[in-house]
Enzyme design. Structure first.
Site, PDB file in Angstrom:
ATOM      1  N   ARG A 141       9.186 -13.555   0.071  1.00 58.47           N
ATOM      2  CA  ARG A 141       7.755 -12.625  -0.424  1.00 58.47           C
ATOM      3  C   ARG A 141       7.884 -11.202   0.345  1.00 58.47           C
ATOM      4  NH1 ARG A 141       3.656 -17.126  -1.085  1.00 58.47           N
ATOM      5  NH2 ARG A 141       2.096 -15.684  -1.123  1.00 58.47           N
ATOM      6  N   TYR A 144       6.950  -7.766  -1.612  1.00 56.88           N
ATOM      7  CA  TYR A 144       5.749  -7.448  -1.627  1.00 56.88           C
ATOM      8  C   TYR A 144       4.901  -7.103  -0.132  1.00 56.88           C
ATOM      9  CZ  TYR A 144       0.729  -8.194  -3.175  1.00 56.88           C
ATOM     10  OH  TYR A 144      -0.664  -8.017  -3.373  1.00 56.88           O
ATOM     11  N   ASP A 145       5.267  -8.163   0.723  1.00 57.71           N
ATOM     12  CA  ASP A 145       4.698  -8.095   2.042  1.00 57.71           C
ATOM     13  C   ASP A 145       4.867  -6.747   2.541  1.00 57.71           C
ATOM     14  OD1 ASP A 145       3.887 -10.360   1.273  1.00 57.71           O
ATOM     15  OD2 ASP A 145       4.382 -11.381   3.308  1.00 57.71           O
ATOM     16  N   LYS A 148       3.917  -3.432   1.000  1.00 58.12           N
ATOM     17  CA  LYS A 148       2.234  -2.886   1.037  1.00 58.12           C
ATOM     18  C   LYS A 148       2.228  -2.524   2.694  1.00 58.12           C
ATOM     19  CE  LYS A 148       0.237  -4.193  -2.785  1.00 58.12           C
ATOM     20  NZ  LYS A 148      -0.640  -3.228  -3.435  1.00 58.12           N
ATOM     21  N   VAL A 186      -2.779 -19.401  -8.526  1.00 55.77           N
ATOM     22  CA  VAL A 186      -3.501 -20.861  -8.511  1.00 55.77           C
ATOM     23  C   VAL A 186      -4.801 -20.921  -9.300  1.00 55.77           C
ATOM     24  CG1 VAL A 186      -4.662 -20.515  -6.291  1.00 55.77           C
ATOM     25  CG2 VAL A 186      -3.954 -22.753  -7.029  1.00 55.77           C
ATOM     26  N   GLN A 208      -2.673 -26.408   2.289  1.00 56.80           N
ATOM     27  CA  GLN A 208      -3.030 -24.884   2.852  1.00 56.80           C
ATOM     28  C   GLN A 208      -4.329 -24.359   2.266  1.00 56.80           C
ATOM     29  OE1 GLN A 208      -1.112 -26.554   0.333  1.00 56.80           O
ATOM     30  NE2 GLN A 208      -0.181 -24.882  -1.343  1.00 56.80           N
ATOM     31  N   ARG A 276      -5.359 -18.848   5.311  1.00 52.60           N
ATOM     32  CA  ARG A 276      -5.919 -17.562   5.248  1.00 52.60           C
ATOM     33  C   ARG A 276      -7.461 -17.475   5.163  1.00 52.60           C
ATOM     34  NH1 ARG A 276      -3.134 -15.041   0.349  1.00 52.60           N
ATOM     35  NH2 ARG A 276      -1.287 -14.527   1.581  1.00 52.60           N
TER      36      ARG A 276
HETATM   37  P1  NAD Z   1      -2.148  -7.245 -11.832  1.00 53.99           P
HETATM   38  O1  NAD Z   1      -0.863  -7.457 -11.731  1.00 53.99           O
HETATM   39  O2  NAD Z   1      -3.097  -7.710 -12.761  1.00 53.99           O
HETATM   40  O3  NAD Z   1      -2.462  -5.663 -11.776  1.00 53.99           O
HETATM   41  C1  NAD Z   1      -1.532  -4.655 -11.305  1.00 53.99           C
HETATM   42  C2  NAD Z   1      -1.330  -3.442 -12.433  1.00 53.99           C
HETATM   43  O4  NAD Z   1      -0.220  -2.626 -11.777  1.00 53.99           O
HETATM   44  C3  NAD Z   1      -0.588  -4.003 -13.747  1.00 53.99           C
HETATM   45  O5  NAD Z   1      -1.716  -3.639 -14.907  1.00 53.99           O
HETATM   46  C4  NAD Z   1       0.808  -3.602 -13.917  1.00 53.99           C
HETATM   47  O6  NAD Z   1       1.053  -3.601 -15.229  1.00 53.99           O
HETATM   48  C5  NAD Z   1       0.526  -2.243 -13.064  1.00 53.99           C
HETATM   49  N1  NAD Z   1       1.748  -2.005 -12.494  1.00 53.99           N
HETATM   50  C6  NAD Z   1       2.882  -2.723 -11.917  1.00 53.99           C
HETATM   51  N2  NAD Z   1       3.895  -1.924 -11.596  1.00 53.99           N
HETATM   52  C7  NAD Z   1       3.682  -0.501 -12.004  1.00 53.99           C
HETATM   53  C8  NAD Z   1       4.636   0.591 -12.047  1.00 53.99           C
HETATM   54  N3  NAD Z   1       5.419   0.755 -11.601  1.00 53.99           N
HETATM   55  N4  NAD Z   1       3.884   1.530 -12.739  1.00 53.99           N
HETATM   56  C9  NAD Z   1       2.623   1.680 -13.171  1.00 53.99           C
HETATM   57  N5  NAD Z   1       1.956   0.545 -13.427  1.00 53.99           N
HETATM   58  C10 NAD Z   1       2.448  -0.552 -12.744  1.00 53.99           C
HETATM   59  O7  NAD Z   1      -2.737  -7.532 -10.307  1.00 53.99           O
HETATM   60  P2  NAD Z   1      -4.110  -7.417  -9.490  1.00 53.99           P
HETATM   61  O8  NAD Z   1      -4.347  -8.732  -9.136  1.00 53.99           O
HETATM   62  O9  NAD Z   1      -5.036  -6.527 -10.557  1.00 53.99           O
HETATM   63  O10 NAD Z   1      -3.806  -6.553  -8.228  1.00 53.99           O
HETATM   64  C11 NAD Z   1      -4.039  -5.111  -8.233  1.00 53.99           C
HETATM   65  C12 NAD Z   1      -3.905  -4.450  -6.972  1.00 53.99           C
HETATM   66  O11 NAD Z   1      -4.404  -5.163  -6.125  1.00 53.99           O
HETATM   67  C13 NAD Z   1      -2.223  -4.715  -6.448  1.00 53.99           C
HETATM   68  O12 NAD Z   1      -2.142  -3.475  -5.940  1.00 53.99           O
HETATM   69  C14 NAD Z   1      -2.497  -5.917  -5.655  1.00 53.99           C
HETATM   70  O13 NAD Z   1      -1.188  -5.949  -4.708  1.00 53.99           O
HETATM   71  C15 NAD Z   1      -3.811  -5.738  -4.901  1.00 53.99           C
HETATM   72  N6  NAD Z   1      -4.278  -7.039  -4.425  1.00 53.99           N
HETATM   73  C16 NAD Z   1      -4.530  -7.945  -5.289  1.00 53.99           C
HETATM   74  C17 NAD Z   1      -5.062  -8.999  -4.895  1.00 53.99           C
HETATM   75  C18 NAD Z   1      -5.616 -10.122  -6.038  1.00 53.99           C
HETATM   76  O14 NAD Z   1      -6.035 -11.159  -5.301  1.00 53.99           O
HETATM   77  N7  NAD Z   1      -5.959 -10.138  -7.179  1.00 53.99           N
HETATM   78  C19 NAD Z   1      -5.064  -9.324  -3.461  1.00 53.99           C
HETATM   79  C20 NAD Z   1      -4.626  -8.482  -2.624  1.00 53.99           C
HETATM   80  C21 NAD Z   1      -4.070  -7.273  -3.032  1.00 53.99           C
HETATM   81  N1  UDP Z   2      -0.598 -22.842  -5.677  1.00 54.23           N
HETATM   82  C1  UDP Z   2      -0.582 -24.259  -6.054  1.00 54.23           C
HETATM   83  N2  UDP Z   2      -0.273 -24.313  -7.503  1.00 54.23           N
HETATM   84  C2  UDP Z   2      -0.016 -23.382  -8.493  1.00 54.23           C
HETATM   85  C3  UDP Z   2       0.159 -22.046  -7.910  1.00 54.23           C
HETATM   86  C4  UDP Z   2      -0.060 -21.821  -6.525  1.00 54.23           C
HETATM   87  O1  UDP Z   2      -0.852 -25.022  -5.297  1.00 54.23           O
HETATM   88  O2  UDP Z   2       0.111 -23.723  -9.574  1.00 54.23           O
HETATM   89  C5  UDP Z   2      -0.531 -22.540  -4.478  1.00 54.23           C
HETATM   90  C6  UDP Z   2       0.511 -21.506  -3.610  1.00 54.23           C
HETATM   91  O3  UDP Z   2       1.804 -22.222  -3.285  1.00 54.23           O
HETATM   92  C7  UDP Z   2      -0.332 -21.053  -2.528  1.00 54.23           C
HETATM   93  C8  UDP Z   2      -1.688 -20.938  -3.002  1.00 54.23           C
HETATM   94  O4  UDP Z   2      -1.725 -21.980  -4.171  1.00 54.23           O
HETATM   95  O5  UDP Z   2      -0.151 -22.071  -1.308  1.00 54.23           O
HETATM   96  C9  UDP Z   2      -2.125 -19.750  -3.638  1.00 54.23           C
HETATM   97  O6  UDP Z   2      -1.289 -19.211  -4.726  1.00 54.23           O
HETATM   98  P1  UDP Z   2      -1.450 -17.928  -5.220  1.00 54.23           P
HETATM   99  O7  UDP Z   2      -0.332 -17.554  -5.978  1.00 54.23           O
HETATM  100  O8  UDP Z   2      -2.510 -17.732  -6.400  1.00 54.23           O
HETATM  101  O9  UDP Z   2      -1.618 -16.658  -4.133  1.00 54.23           O
HETATM  102  P2  UDP Z   2      -1.090 -16.256  -2.663  1.00 54.23           P
HETATM  103  O10 UDP Z   2      -2.214 -16.634  -1.989  1.00 54.23           O
HETATM  104  O11 UDP Z   2       0.204 -17.098  -2.315  1.00 54.23           O
HETATM  105  O12 UDP Z   2      -0.576 -14.840  -3.021  1.00 54.23           O
END
Ligand code: NAD
Ligand code: UDP
Length: 311
Positions: A141, A144-145, A148, A186, A208, A276
């Site tokens: 992970r 990503y982690d 960010k 999920v 979890q 979380r």
């Molecule tokens: P998503 O994957 O639906 O949206 C991300 C968008 O970024 C997509 O449209 C993708 O095509 C675009 N993208 C990816 N790489 C790119 C690149 N190199 N150049 C241009 N565009 C690119 O995800 P989301 O859930 O809408 O998340 C949006 C943002 O919010 C992300 O930065 C994510 O890390 C952050 N975020 C989301 C969540 C959540 O639960 N949805 C939680 C924490 C953080």
């Molecule tokens: N998860 C699950 N079933 C699924 C997909 C995810 O039980 O089909 C679990 C995953 O292992 C995690 C939690 O659900 O513990 C949330 O996963 P998700 O990928 O939605 O987001 P995360 O918080 O891990 O970024």
């Protein structure tokens, strides 16, 4: 009215944000390469006279006139980012640098969509913004982690070096209509499985926890943060503090869909955070924000979205 750039605007969160910003009369430039988003998320905006789509990779330099930048470009799904770790890390770091450079040239305000993943598998619960996290820097992970976390570092170093107006928002799990049906998160997985009568996939023992926030609440907080005083940089947690296990979520989805699906248990995955839950006192105080959509209400709206697209 303002000229606003949304990188990642064709994604799940970005498409809702573009809609909100257009609704207020702003001009919106959506920069996206459809890596994890899709044109169908914004197809209803394409004819809007104040909406412009630029299909481009955020890791390449980009320039335009702009007053505000929301930097959302980055895949958020663990399935997708673990399949594409190098692209994910580069997008997070190089994308942040490019957007920060643009903000610097344009003297624009810039908001970073950071994440609860900066806390890793937390040893402090619930998580306050002051917690520095427990991230494995070499695990699956980490792309990503750490990407960010690096982006947050860049935001604060640009602010200290160039006095940039920055906003860093740590978003906790957000769900709702337009989640990508295939990205393995999920909420979408379990809803689709329930609607198709397939077994719901529970990873590990399902004990979890996560705290799920409806998309309208998250986007509202994002807008409030961008429009808050310049002194409020964050990082600031945004999420719904109502915590539930994955088993609780599965059972609520079965109830709401009326599905007779069973559960199937899959092996636990590496570095999957066990608990979380956000502390959102700062968002409540500084943004006068509190999540208003219950999990049950938000799931109902999400289920009806997936019912339509599965038809
Ligand atoms: P998503 O994957 O639906 O949206 C991300 C968008 O970024 C997509 O449209 C993708 O095509 C675009 N993208 C990816 N790489 C790119 C690149 N190199 N150049 C241009 N565009 C690119 O995800 P989301 O859930 O809408 O998340 C949006 C943002 O919010 C992300 O930065 C994510 O890390 C952050 N975020 C989301 C969540 C959540 O639960 N949805 C939680 C924490 C953080
Ligand atoms: N998860 C699950 N079933 C699924 C997909 C995810 O039980 O089909 C679990 C995953 O292992 C995690 C939690 O659900 O513990 C949330 O996963 P998700 O990928 O939605 O987001 P995360 O918080 O891990 O970024």
């Amino acid at each position: 009215m303002k000229k606003i750039l949304v990188s990642g605007g064709a994604g799940f969160l970005g498409s809702h944000l573009c809609e909100k910003l257009l609704g207020e009369g702003n001009t919106v430039i959506c920069l996206d390469n459809f890596f994890s988003g899709h044109e169908r998320n914004i197809s209803h905006l394409l004819d809007h006279p104040q909406f412009e789509l630029i299909i481009q990779d955020v890791t390449l330099p980009f320039s335009c006139e702009v007053d505000e930048i929301y930097n959302l470009a980055c895949p958020a799904s663990p399935l997708i980012y673990q399949q594409h770790p190098l692209e994910t890390f580069k997008t997070s770091i190089l994308g942040a640098i490019n957007m920060l450079d643009l903000a610097k040239t344009q003297q624009a305000k810039i908001l970073q969509a950071s994440t609860s993943e900066v806390y890793g598998d937390p040893e402090v619960h619930p998580q306050p913004e002051t917690y520095h996290g427990n991230v494995n820097p070499i695990g699956p992970r980490a792309c990503y982690d750490e990407g960010k976390r690096g982006a947050e570092t860049l935001f604060f170093d640009y602010q200290r070096t160039y006095q940039l107006r920055i906003k860093v928002m740590r978003i906790f799990n957000t769900y709702g209509p337009r989640m990508n049906a295939n990205d393995g998160r999920v909420v979408s997985n379990l809803i689709i499985q329930a609607l198709k009568g397939q077994a719901l996939t529970v990873v590990g023992d399902g004990k979890q926890t996560r705290s799920f926030c409806f998309v309208d609440d998250t986007v509202d907080a994002m807008w409030r943060l961008m429009n808050s005083p310049d002194t409020l940089t964050g990082p600031i947690n945004v999420g719904n503090p109502s915590e539930c296990t994955i088993l609780d979520l599965a059972s609520l989805i079965l109830d709401l869909t009326g599905s007779k699906s069973t559960l199937t248990f899959l092996p636990a995955t590496a570095d999957d955070p066990l608990r979380r839950q956000p502390l959102v006192d700062m968002a409540k105080k500084e943004l006068s924000w509190t999540p208003s959509v219950s999990l049950e209400e938000g799931l109902k709206q999400t289920i009806s979205y997936f019912e339509k697209i599965l038809r």
